[in-house]
Design a protein around this motif. Structure first.
Motif, PDB file in Angstrom:
ATOM      1  N   THR A  93      39.482  53.149  21.240  1.00 20.99           N
ATOM      2  CA  THR A  93      39.383  52.215  22.347  1.00 20.99           C
ATOM      3  C   THR A  93      38.973  52.969  23.607  1.00 20.99           C
ATOM      4  N   MET A  94      37.916  52.514  24.267  1.00 27.43           N
ATOM      5  CA  MET A  94      37.407  53.199  25.458  1.00 27.43           C
ATOM      6  C   MET A  94      38.084  52.704  26.737  1.00 27.43           C
ATOM      7  N   PHE A  95      38.529  51.465  26.731  1.00 26.03           N
ATOM      8  CA  PHE A  95      39.162  50.870  27.910  1.00 26.03           C
ATOM      9  C   PHE A  95      40.611  50.550  27.577  1.00 26.03           C
ATOM     10  N   ASN A  96      41.564  51.068  28.405  1.00 24.94           N
ATOM     11  CA  ASN A  96      42.984  50.921  28.081  1.00 24.94           C
ATOM     12  C   ASN A  96      43.562  49.563  28.442  1.00 24.94           C
ATOM     13  N   GLY A  97      42.775  48.711  29.103  1.00 26.51           N
ATOM     14  CA  GLY A  97      43.214  47.350  29.383  1.00 26.51           C
ATOM     15  C   GLY A  97      43.956  47.165  30.686  1.00 26.51           C
ATOM     16  N   THR A  98      44.360  48.262  31.342  1.00 23.84           N
ATOM     17  CA  THR A  98      45.176  48.136  32.547  1.00 23.84           C
ATOM     18  C   THR A  98      44.564  48.792  33.785  1.00 23.84           C
ATOM     19  N   ASN A  99      43.738  49.838  33.603  1.00 16.52           N
ATOM     20  CA  ASN A  99      43.105  50.492  34.746  1.00 16.52           C
ATOM     21  C   ASN A  99      41.807  51.153  34.284  1.00 16.52           C
ATOM     22  N   LEU A 100      41.130  51.785  35.218  1.00 26.35           N
ATOM     23  CA  LEU A 100      39.832  52.391  34.908  1.00 26.35           C
ATOM     24  C   LEU A 100      39.938  53.898  34.734  1.00 26.35           C
ATOM     25  N   ASP A 101      41.112  54.380  34.323  1.00 32.62           N
ATOM     26  CA  ASP A 101      41.259  55.793  34.014  1.00 32.62           C
ATOM     27  C   ASP A 101      40.261  56.187  32.932  1.00 32.62           C
ATOM     28  N   GLY A 102      39.624  57.321  33.124  1.00 36.50           N
ATOM     29  CA  GLY A 102      38.639  57.779  32.144  1.00 36.50           C
ATOM     30  C   GLY A 102      37.231  57.288  32.423  1.00 36.50           C
ATOM     31  N   TRP A 103      37.059  56.572  33.526  1.00 38.85           N
ATOM     32  CA  TRP A 103      35.749  56.043  33.900  1.00 38.85           C
ATOM     33  C   TRP A 103      35.403  56.469  35.330  1.00 38.85           C
ATOM     34  N   PHE A 121      33.995  47.147  40.113  1.00 41.68           N
ATOM     35  CA  PHE A 121      34.539  47.185  38.754  1.00 41.68           C
ATOM     36  C   PHE A 121      36.057  47.148  38.865  1.00 41.68           C
ATOM     37  N   ARG A 122      36.699  46.258  38.124  1.00 44.54           N
ATOM     38  CA  ARG A 122      38.151  46.142  38.191  1.00 44.54           C
ATOM     39  C   ARG A 122      38.733  45.839  36.816  1.00 44.54           C
ATOM     40  N   ALA A 123      39.936  46.321  36.589  1.00 40.24           N
ATOM     41  CA  ALA A 123      40.638  46.080  35.325  1.00 40.24           C
ATOM     42  C   ALA A 123      41.602  44.916  35.533  1.00 40.24           C
ATOM     43  N   GLU A 124      41.321  43.793  34.904  1.00 43.70           N
ATOM     44  CA  GLU A 124      42.162  42.606  35.014  1.00 43.70           C
ATOM     45  C   GLU A 124      42.145  41.844  33.701  1.00 43.70           C
ATOM     46  N   ASP A 125      43.304  41.317  33.318  1.00 43.37           N
ATOM     47  CA  ASP A 125      43.394  40.449  32.134  1.00 43.37           C
ATOM     48  C   ASP A 125      42.847  41.131  30.883  1.00 43.37           C
ATOM     49  N   ASN A 126      43.089  42.446  30.780  1.00 38.10           N
ATOM     50  CA  ASN A 126      42.657  43.223  29.621  1.00 38.10           C
ATOM     51  C   ASN A 126      41.126  43.264  29.501  1.00 38.10           C
ATOM     52  N   MET A 127      40.455  43.119  30.629  1.00 36.58           N
ATOM     53  CA  MET A 127      39.000  43.151  30.663  1.00 36.58           C
ATOM     54  C   MET A 127      38.539  44.073  31.790  1.00 36.58           C
ATOM     55  N   VAL A 128      37.313  44.577  31.663  1.00 41.31           N
ATOM     56  CA  VAL A 128      36.619  45.165  32.803  1.00 41.31           C
ATOM     57  C   VAL A 128      35.800  44.043  33.416  1.00 41.31           C
ATOM     58  N   LYS A 129      36.101  43.731  34.678  1.00 37.15           N
ATOM     59  CA  LYS A 129      35.400  42.651  35.361  1.00 37.15           C
ATOM     60  C   LYS A 129      34.480  43.228  36.434  1.00 37.15           C
ATOM     61  N   VAL A 130      33.315  42.643  36.574  1.00 36.12           N
ATOM     62  CA  VAL A 130      32.391  42.960  37.657  1.00 36.12           C
ATOM     63  C   VAL A 130      32.416  41.791  38.627  1.00 36.12           C
ATOM     64  N   ARG A 131      32.795  42.069  39.890  1.00 38.58           N
ATOM     65  CA  ARG A 131      32.918  41.007  40.887  1.00 38.58           C
ATOM     66  C   ARG A 131      32.372  41.475  42.233  1.00 38.58           C
ATOM     67  N   TYR A 132      32.011  40.523  43.079  1.00 36.68           N
ATOM     68  CA  TYR A 132      31.403  40.822  44.372  1.00 36.68           C
ATOM     69  C   TYR A 132      32.100  40.097  45.518  1.00 36.68           C
ATOM     70  N   ASP A 133      33.297  39.590  45.313  1.00 37.17           N
ATOM     71  CA  ASP A 133      33.976  38.812  46.342  1.00 37.17           C
ATOM     72  C   ASP A 133      34.391  39.657  47.542  1.00 37.17           C
ATOM     73  N   ASN A 134      34.412  40.987  47.402  1.00 39.46           N
ATOM     74  CA  ASN A 134      34.745  41.857  48.534  1.00 39.46           C
ATOM     75  C   ASN A 134      33.508  42.447  49.209  1.00 39.46           C
ATOM     76  N   TYR A 135      32.327  42.019  48.789  1.00 39.42           N
ATOM     77  CA  TYR A 135      31.097  42.528  49.389  1.00 39.42           C
ATOM     78  C   TYR A 135      30.856  41.865  50.740  1.00 39.42           C
ATOM     79  N   GLU A 136      30.147  42.584  51.603  1.00 35.68           N
ATOM     80  CA  GLU A 136      29.722  42.051  52.890  1.00 35.68           C
ATOM     81  C   GLU A 136      28.203  42.137  52.982  1.00 35.68           C
ATOM     82  N   GLY A 137      27.589  41.104  53.582  1.00 37.52           N
ATOM     83  CA  GLY A 137      26.144  41.101  53.751  1.00 37.52           C
ATOM     84  C   GLY A 137      25.406  40.818  52.464  1.00 37.52           C
TER      85      GLY A 137
END
Length: 291
Positions: free
Chosen positions: A35-45, A62-78
């Motif tokens: 398993t490459m992703f531990n489901g809780t954080n992005l350690d090792g990446w 990139f964020r670790a949530e709900d046992n997934m790696v999620k790509v989100r932009y809600d904190n972006y500006e501009g």
């Protein structure tokens, strides 16, 4: 192709058929899968975002949530401002079978290029992010591109090949196209799609979508265009790509990744050795150990 290292073409094809019938069977065996992703954080990446230094995960892209790696932009500006991003696994691989699931969600971020709508992928045989300059947009790598349907009745296959700063041999010659379409179906909405990637160093590469082989090509190597802002010492055109890093991609479209697993395919193939594995397909006799 180096016959001292690889099986014959017929045996390789038989191998791909046996493991390309679906990831579910491979996972049931659990033999050699990591398993490459531990489901809780992005350690090792490690993150690299265009315009930012290595390791700066701007806006919690990139964020670790709900046992997934999620790509989100809600904190972006501009506007998006070409903030193309990649999340690198911290271990290089040469010969491997990678499996994962992905789904596109939400809307394209404002200002992102139109072509990036429902567009992402996996980069492999990539340069190390530590060798990327701050203003480098794409890593020199090969991409298994993920797309989803946008317009009903219009085909948009997934599991394609794209080549930032690289070339591949397709149908017996170096293909001049940046992207080569696969033969996959078109998938709409937020459905999960299973993607598998089988890479045998600088020889055969196979893309599998939902258990079906959709694209094959050979001899990945440095060359071509598209990548910009790189260190010229890194881009040695014609150099075979035998190994490299693996990265998840962010292009302005929210996406989820889960069940990210890998199986190393290179190792001791001597049945008399204590570390022999049946699933190895590329021999590395130097690793053999005996009682």
């Amino acid at each position: 192709m180096r016959r001292k290292v690889l099986m014959s073409g017929l045996l390789i094809n038989a191998f791909i058929f046996s493991i390309g019938i679906g990831v579910s069977q491979a996972q049931q065996a659990e033999d050699g899968w990591e398993t490459m992703f531990n489901g809780t954080n992005l350690d090792g990446w490690t993150t690299k975002i265009h315009h930012y230094e290595v390791g700066d995960n701007y806006g919690d892209t990139f964020r670790a949530e709900d046992n997934m790696v999620k790509v989100r932009y809600d904190n972006y500006e501009g506007d998006f401002n070409d903030r193309f991003s990649h999340l690198y696994y911290n271990q290089p691989f040469s010969d491997f079978h990678l499996t994962m699931q992905y789904r596109f969600v939400g809307e394209l971020y404002q200002g992102a290029p139109e072509y990036t709508i429902k567009n992402s992928g996996i980069m492999f045989h990539s340069q190390d992010p530590k060798t990327m300059l701050k203003e480098q947009d794409w890593p020199i790598s090969v991409e298994m591109q993920f797309l989803a349907g946008v317009e009903e009745g219009k085909e948009r296959p997934t599991g394609n090949m794209c080549s930032p700063g690289t070339d591949v041999v397709y149908n017996g010659k170096i293909d001049p196209r940046h992207c080569i379409n696969s033969t996959s179906d078109t998938y709409f909405g937020e459905q999960w799609v299973t993607a598998e990637l089988i890479v045998l160093h600088d020889s055969l590469v196979t893309h599998i979508i939902n258990g079906k082989t959709v694209l094959e090509y050979t001899k990945p190597q440095i060359g071509g265009g598209v990548a910009n802002g790189f260190d010229p010492k890194i881009k040695q055109d014609g150099k075979p790509l035998k190994e490299g890093m693996i990265a998840l991609q962010s292009e302005g479209q929210p996406i989820d990744f889960k069940d990210i697993k890998i199986r190393n395919l290179k190792g001791c193939m001597d049945p008399n050795a204590i570390n022999y594995k049946e699933y190895y397909v590329v021999s590395d006799a130097r690793t053999c150990a005996y009682e």
